[in-house]
Design a protein around this motif. Structure first.
Motif, short mmCIF file in Angstrom:
data_model
loop_
_atom_site.label_atom_id
_atom_site.label_comp_id
_atom_site.label_asym_id
_atom_site.label_seq_id
_atom_site.Cartn_x
_atom_site.Cartn_y
_atom_site.Cartn_z
N LEU A 1 -1.73 6.92 -6.46
CA LEU A 1 -1.25 7.79 -5.33
C LEU A 1 -0.80 9.44 -5.82
O LEU A 1 -1.09 10.38 -5.19
CB LEU A 1 -0.06 7.25 -4.61
CG LEU A 1 0.67 8.24 -3.38
CD1 LEU A 1 -0.25 8.60 -2.55
CD2 LEU A 1 1.66 7.59 -2.77
N PRO B 1 1.14 3.27 -7.12
CA PRO B 1 1.86 4.54 -6.88
C PRO B 1 1.29 5.60 -7.89
O PRO B 1 1.50 6.87 -7.44
CB PRO B 1 3.37 4.22 -7.13
CG PRO B 1 3.55 3.05 -7.93
CD PRO B 1 2.14 2.30 -7.53
N ASN C 1 0.74 -1.08 0.12
CA ASN C 1 0.05 -0.12 -0.01
C ASN C 1 0.86 1.37 0.17
O ASN C 1 1.86 1.32 0.72
CB ASN C 1 -0.80 0.14 1.30
CG ASN C 1 -2.08 -0.89 1.01
OD1 ASN C 1 -2.44 -1.37 0.02
ND2 ASN C 1 -2.61 -1.35 2.34
N HIS C 2 0.43 2.12 -0.62
CA HIS C 2 1.25 3.56 -0.79
C HIS C 2 0.10 4.62 -0.20
O HIS C 2 -0.79 4.84 -0.49
CB HIS C 2 1.31 3.90 -2.20
CG HIS C 2 2.18 2.95 -3.01
ND1 HIS C 2 3.64 2.68 -3.02
CD2 HIS C 2 1.87 1.70 -3.67
CE1 HIS C 2 3.92 1.79 -3.63
NE2 HIS C 2 2.95 1.07 -4.12
N TYR C 3 1.08 5.32 0.84
CA TYR C 3 0.15 6.04 1.69
C TYR C 3 0.37 7.81 1.23
O TYR C 3 1.42 7.99 1.09
CB TYR C 3 0.39 5.86 2.97
CG TYR C 3 -0.13 4.68 3.54
CD1 TYR C 3 -1.35 4.40 4.08
CD2 TYR C 3 0.57 3.34 3.66
CE1 TYR C 3 -2.01 3.03 4.58
CE2 TYR C 3 0.35 2.25 4.11
CZ TYR C 3 -1.01 2.12 4.52
OH TYR C 3 -1.30 0.67 4.91
N CYS C 4 -0.71 8.45 1.36
CA CYS C 4 -0.56 9.88 1.24
C CYS C 4 0.04 10.46 2.47
O CYS C 4 -0.86 10.22 3.66
CB CYS C 4 -1.99 10.57 0.92
SG CYS C 4 -1.94 12.10 0.90
N SER D 1 -4.88 5.49 1.37
CA SER D 1 -3.84 4.46 0.74
C SER D 1 -4.21 4.16 -0.63
O SER D 1 -5.51 4.03 -0.76
CB SER D 1 -3.64 3.39 1.61
OG SER D 1 -5.09 2.51 1.73
#
Length: 283
Positions: free
Chosen positions: A22, A19, A6-9, A15
């Motif tokens: 995101l 990418p 997961n790519h988080y802000c 999430s």
């Protein structure tokens, strides 16, 4: 099967599995709109929005409304438009029950309840619920005033400010007091006026603690303490603490006598003079 990443802000913690998504999401916080239309220069956050916009320049509008025959470049615009005719508002807020014609309007509205403020000012880092609020706020920093009065050239940061200002030129006074019927050009002026009927006097003199119903009354009163007399007669140079005093004084030079005795027709420059005179008739 590999572990899902997961790519988080970093701004709001949301999430994303990809990418790319995101990166697209971060444009909400930065206000960046990297996709620009070559025809008109309008910018968009997402490529799909730009592609949809380009259909407007093509002139092709194959989707026609059966109610009013208005045509649209894509089916999504037509579907959104048709809700005007049906009155349908299928997207309802789970917090307060207010309904909207499209999902995006509901999404923006729900931020009022959640307190989510995704749009961040790059100058002072203040947060806002909508991009339009951010755009309006940023004019404080840039000094931009895009709304100009055609009568006098005065400019404003918001269209609402211009609309209120134009009442000065048109003479329109759309805000009415339900107690006495007196009208005002601005809602703020009406609100201050209503304090008179409510008996409220929220403005307090820091010198003598006397209370007043409006800020302008307080300001005029404070000149008693400061000795300031900003209203000067152009005929003789005499100065006054308020505009009413100057207006009354100027009648000496103009000869104006607006107060007339209903008994004998004699005229007076001041109301106080008329009242003294009327005692002759009442005996």
């Amino acid at each position: 099967m590999g572990k899902k990443i997961n790519h988080y802000c970093s701004q709001c913690g949301k999430s994303f599995a990809n990418p790319h998504f995101l990166k697209q999401h971060t444009y909400i916080h930065t206000g960046e709109k990297p996709y620009c239309c070559s025809h008109c220069g309008q910018s968009f956050r997402h490529l799909s929005n730009l592609n949809r916009h380009k259909l407007l320049h093509s002139g092709v509008k194959p989707y026609q409304c059966s109610e009013c025959e208005k045509s649209f470049a894509c089916s999504w615009y037509l579907k959104k438009h048709e809700l005007i005719h049906t009155g349908e508002k299928p997207y309802c807020c789970s917090h307060c029950g207010k309904c909207f014609r499209n999902a995006n309007d509901l999404k923006v509205h729900e931020r009022i309840h959640t307190g989510l403020k995704l749009y961040v000012c790059s100058h002072c880092c203040k947060n806002f619920i909508t991009s339009s609020e951010l755009k309006t706020h940023e004019r404080i920093h840039t000094g931009e005033k895009p709304y100009q009065c055609l009568h006098c050239g005065k400019s404003f940061t918001q269209s609402s400010g211009l609309k209120t200002h134009q009442h000065i030129h048109t003479g329109e006074k759309p805000f009415h007091c339900s107690q006495c019927g007196k009208s005002f050009t601005q809602s703020s002026s009406l609100k201050k006026h209503q304090n008179v009927h409510k008996g409220l006097k929220p403005y307090v003199c820091s010198q003598c603690w006397k209370n007043f119903g409006t800020s302008s009354e307080l300001k005029a009163h404070e000149r008693i303490h400061t000795g300031e007399k900003p209203y000067q007669c152009l005929h003789c140079g005499k100065s006054f603490t308020n505009s009413t005093g100057l207006k009354t004084h100027q009648r000496i030079h103009t000869g104006e006598k607006p107060y007339t005795c209903s008994q004998c027709g004699k005229r007076f420059t001041q109301l106080s003079g008329l009242k003294v005179h009327q005692r002759i008739h009442t005996g």
